[in-house]
Design a protein around this motif. Structure first.
Motif, PDB file in Angstrom:
ATOM      1  N   TRP A   1      51.401  36.427  50.138  1.00 18.09           N
ATOM      2  CA  TRP A   1      51.813  36.513  48.739  1.00 18.09           C
ATOM      3  C   TRP A   1      51.933  37.955  48.279  1.00 18.09           C
ATOM      4  N   ILE A   2      52.930  38.208  47.437  1.00 14.70           N
ATOM      5  CA  ILE A   2      53.034  39.503  46.766  1.00 14.70           C
ATOM      6  C   ILE A   2      52.095  39.519  45.566  1.00 14.70           C
ATOM      7  N   PHE A   3      52.140  38.426  44.774  1.00 10.26           N
ATOM      8  CA  PHE A   3      51.249  38.282  43.629  1.00 10.26           C
ATOM      9  C   PHE A   3      50.112  37.364  44.043  1.00 10.26           C
ATOM     10  N   SER A   4      48.915  37.918  44.159  1.00 10.30           N
ATOM     11  CA  SER A   4      47.817  37.140  44.711  1.00 10.30           C
ATOM     12  C   SER A   4      46.763  36.763  43.683  1.00 10.30           C
ATOM     13  N   LEU A   5      46.585  37.566  42.646  1.00  8.94           N
ATOM     14  CA  LEU A   5      45.506  37.335  41.694  1.00  8.94           C
ATOM     15  C   LEU A   5      45.977  37.526  40.264  1.00  8.94           C
ATOM     16  N   SER A   6      45.341  36.814  39.365  1.00 11.50           N
ATOM     17  CA  SER A   6      45.504  37.084  37.940  1.00 11.50           C
ATOM     18  C   SER A   6      44.160  36.840  37.272  1.00 11.50           C
TER      19      SER A   6
ATOM     20  N   LYS B   1      49.359  28.514  26.767  1.00 10.34           N
ATOM     21  CA  LYS B   1      49.384  28.982  25.387  1.00 10.34           C
ATOM     22  C   LYS B   1      47.980  29.438  24.996  1.00 10.34           C
ATOM     23  N   GLU B   2      47.920  30.276  23.985  1.00 15.59           N
ATOM     24  CA  GLU B   2      46.642  30.835  23.541  1.00 15.59           C
ATOM     25  C   GLU B   2      45.890  31.463  24.715  1.00 15.59           C
ATOM     26  N   SER B   3      46.595  32.331  25.444  1.00 14.53           N
ATOM     27  CA  SER B   3      45.980  33.007  26.585  1.00 14.53           C
ATOM     28  C   SER B   3      46.434  34.461  26.635  1.00 14.53           C
ATOM     29  N   TRP B   4      45.572  35.297  27.217  1.00 13.55           N
ATOM     30  CA  TRP B   4      45.823  36.728  27.366  1.00 13.55           C
ATOM     31  C   TRP B   4      45.481  37.065  28.815  1.00 13.55           C
ATOM     32  N   ILE B   5      46.488  37.387  29.618  1.00 13.01           N
ATOM     33  CA  ILE B   5      46.312  37.412  31.071  1.00 13.01           C
ATOM     34  C   ILE B   5      46.904  38.676  31.688  1.00 13.01           C
ATOM     35  N   LEU B   6      46.181  39.219  32.666  1.00  7.87           N
ATOM     36  CA  LEU B   6      46.689  40.300  33.505  1.00  7.87           C
ATOM     37  C   LEU B   6      47.151  39.688  34.819  1.00  7.87           C
ATOM     38  N   HIS B   7      48.440  39.847  35.115  1.00 12.00           N
ATOM     39  CA  HIS B   7      49.027  39.308  36.349  1.00 12.00           C
ATOM     40  C   HIS B   7      49.777  40.451  37.016  1.00 12.00           C
ATOM     41  N   GLY B   8      49.313  40.881  38.196  1.00 11.27           N
ATOM     42  CA  GLY B   8      49.829  42.126  38.758  1.00 11.27           C
ATOM     43  C   GLY B   8      49.382  43.257  37.851  1.00 11.27           C
ATOM     44  N   ASN B   9      50.336  44.008  37.322  1.00 11.95           N
ATOM     45  CA  ASN B   9      49.990  44.988  36.287  1.00 11.95           C
ATOM     46  C   ASN B   9      50.665  44.645  34.960  1.00 11.95           C
TER      47      ASN B   9
ATOM     48  N   LEU C   1      40.096  43.450  24.734  1.00 15.50           N
ATOM     49  CA  LEU C   1      39.795  42.932  26.069  1.00 15.50           C
ATOM     50  C   LEU C   1      39.988  44.043  27.087  1.00 15.50           C
ATOM     51  N   HIS C   2      38.985  44.227  27.951  1.00 13.10           N
ATOM     52  CA  HIS C   2      39.011  45.275  28.964  1.00 13.10           C
ATOM     53  C   HIS C   2      38.900  44.652  30.350  1.00 13.10           C
ATOM     54  N   PHE C   3      39.557  45.277  31.330  1.00 11.70           N
ATOM     55  CA  PHE C   3      39.451  44.856  32.722  1.00 11.70           C
ATOM     56  C   PHE C   3      38.786  45.961  33.540  1.00 11.70           C
ATOM     57  N   TYR C   4      38.033  45.545  34.556  1.00  9.52           N
ATOM     58  CA  TYR C   4      37.279  46.476  35.394  1.00  9.52           C
ATOM     59  C   TYR C   4      37.654  46.289  36.860  1.00  9.52           C
ATOM     60  N   LEU C   5      37.631  47.383  37.597  1.00  5.70           N
ATOM     61  CA  LEU C   5      37.752  47.341  39.051  1.00  5.70           C
ATOM     62  C   LEU C   5      36.606  48.144  39.640  1.00  5.70           C
ATOM     63  N   ASN C   6      35.763  47.457  40.410  1.00  3.46           N
ATOM     64  CA  ASN C   6      34.605  48.100  41.046  1.00  3.46           C
ATOM     65  C   ASN C   6      33.754  48.872  40.040  1.00  3.46           C
ATOM     66  N   GLY C   7      33.534  48.234  38.892  1.00  2.12           N
ATOM     67  CA  GLY C   7      32.654  48.798  37.881  1.00  2.12           C
ATOM     68  C   GLY C   7      33.288  49.813  36.955  1.00  2.12           C
ATOM     69  N   ILE C   8      34.550  50.157  37.185  1.00  4.01           N
ATOM     70  CA  ILE C   8      35.230  51.161  36.363  1.00  4.01           C
ATOM     71  C   ILE C   8      36.097  50.468  35.313  1.00  4.01           C
ATOM     72  N   ASP C   9      35.864  50.804  34.049  1.00  3.67           N
ATOM     73  CA  ASP C   9      36.623  50.244  32.934  1.00  3.67           C
ATOM     74  C   ASP C   9      38.004  50.896  32.889  1.00  3.67           C
ATOM     75  N   HIS C  10      39.056  50.076  32.942  1.00  3.22           N
ATOM     76  CA  HIS C  10      40.418  50.602  32.888  1.00  3.22           C
ATOM     77  C   HIS C  10      40.985  50.632  31.474  1.00  3.22           C
ATOM     78  N   GLY C  11      40.132  50.402  30.494  1.00  5.87           N
ATOM     79  CA  GLY C  11      40.554  50.574  29.117  1.00  5.87           C
ATOM     80  C   GLY C  11      41.055  49.298  28.457  1.00  5.87           C
ATOM     81  N   LYS C  12      41.434  49.449  27.204  1.00  7.59           N
ATOM     82  CA  LYS C  12      41.867  48.313  26.388  1.00  7.59           C
ATOM     83  C   LYS C  12      43.181  47.740  26.909  1.00  7.59           C
ATOM     84  N   ALA C  13      43.180  46.421  27.111  1.00  5.04           N
ATOM     85  CA  ALA C  13      44.401  45.731  27.535  1.00  5.04           C
ATOM     86  C   ALA C  13      45.013  44.943  26.381  1.00  5.04           C
ATOM     87  N   PHE C  14      44.174  44.252  25.615  1.00  4.57           N
ATOM     88  CA  PHE C  14      44.618  43.465  24.466  1.00  4.57           C
ATOM     89  C   PHE C  14      43.712  43.773  23.281  1.00  4.57           C
ATOM     90  N   SER C  15      44.220  43.545  22.085  1.00  6.79           N
ATOM     91  CA  SER C  15      43.421  43.741  20.875  1.00  6.79           C
ATOM     92  C   SER C  15      43.602  42.552  19.941  1.00  6.79           C
TER      93      SER C  15
END
Length: 238
Positions: free
Chosen positions: A58-63, A84-92, A127-141
């Protein structure tokens, strides 16, 4: 400790008392692979999963994202990004209610086996997303109050038991230092070295990436990651 909700996509097998989600027939279909948390998110708490396996085809493996939907109210759990009523990170790409609204600094398509992914709803309704403990900042508000977390499993993901490295790092004993090192991706093989050398918190703070690389024989990337994680806990407990 939170777990995966027993209601999930029909291509998901929940194992280890609902703390591991494994995709069934991963090369046959990419649908019906959604999982939910069994409780709503708590503000300020980081919910983490570890990637155990990925589907190489798969090219897109996780969300990863959140929804106000209650799993038991859903008639079919098919595609996560269409909820509906969802806020999702898929790829970037950032999806709100099934539509792309922008891009994000973290790209889930580049996640590797062993990586830890996290999600956190802050008290300011962002809403913030993390990779290996590092906060990548605000994604949604401007998020609503209650959520269940949802994740699309690439092949297999497991919930990570929360680590609580309380107090100042300078006050950590040897056991706490060992738990801290073990919590960092790919650092578990070095734990016994820290234990045998009786490295407590004060000693750990005296080490730099050169020491970790030369004495503990860590690759430079791991040594830098240890220093970054330690700095995060120092700043948190000033």
């Amino acid at each position: 400790m939170w777990k995966f909700h027993r209601i999930c996509g029909k291509q998901i097998s929940l194992e280890n008392n609902c703390t591991t989600a494994k995709r069934l027939n991963p090369t046959e279909t990419s649908s019906h692979g959604i999982c939910f948390t069994n409780t709503p998110l708590v503000n300020g708490k980081v919910y983490e999963i570890q990637v155990d396996e990925l589907v190489k085809e798969w090219i897109f493996s996780l969300s990863l994202g959140v929804t106000t939907n209650i799993p038991s109210d859903l008639t079919e759990i098919y595609w996560g990004v269409d909820l509906k009523e969802s806020w999702i990170l898929h790829g970037n790409s950032l999806y709100k209610n099934g539509k792309i609204i922008g891009s994000y600094s973290l790209n889930l398509n580049k996640v590797q086996v062993g990586d830890k992914l996290g999600i956190m709803k802050a008290s300011d309704s962002t809403l913030h997303f993390y990779l290996n403990g590092i906060d990548h900042g605000k994604a949604f508000s401007n998020l609503p109050e209650e959520f269940a977390t949802r994740a699309g499993a690439g092949a297999q993901v497991a919930i990570i038991k929360a680590h609580n490295f309380s107090g100042r790092p300078a006050d950590w004993n040897v056991q706490t230092v060992c738990e801290f090192i073990k919590s960092i991706p790919n650092c578990a093989p070095y734990v016994e070295k820290f234990r045998s050398e009786q490295v407590n918190g004060a000693a750990l703070l005296a080490l730099d990436k050169k020491d970790l690389k030369e004495f503990f024989e860590m690759p430079l990337g791991l040594a830098v990651n240890v220093c970054l994680h330690l700095k995060k806990y120092e700043e948190k407990n000033k």
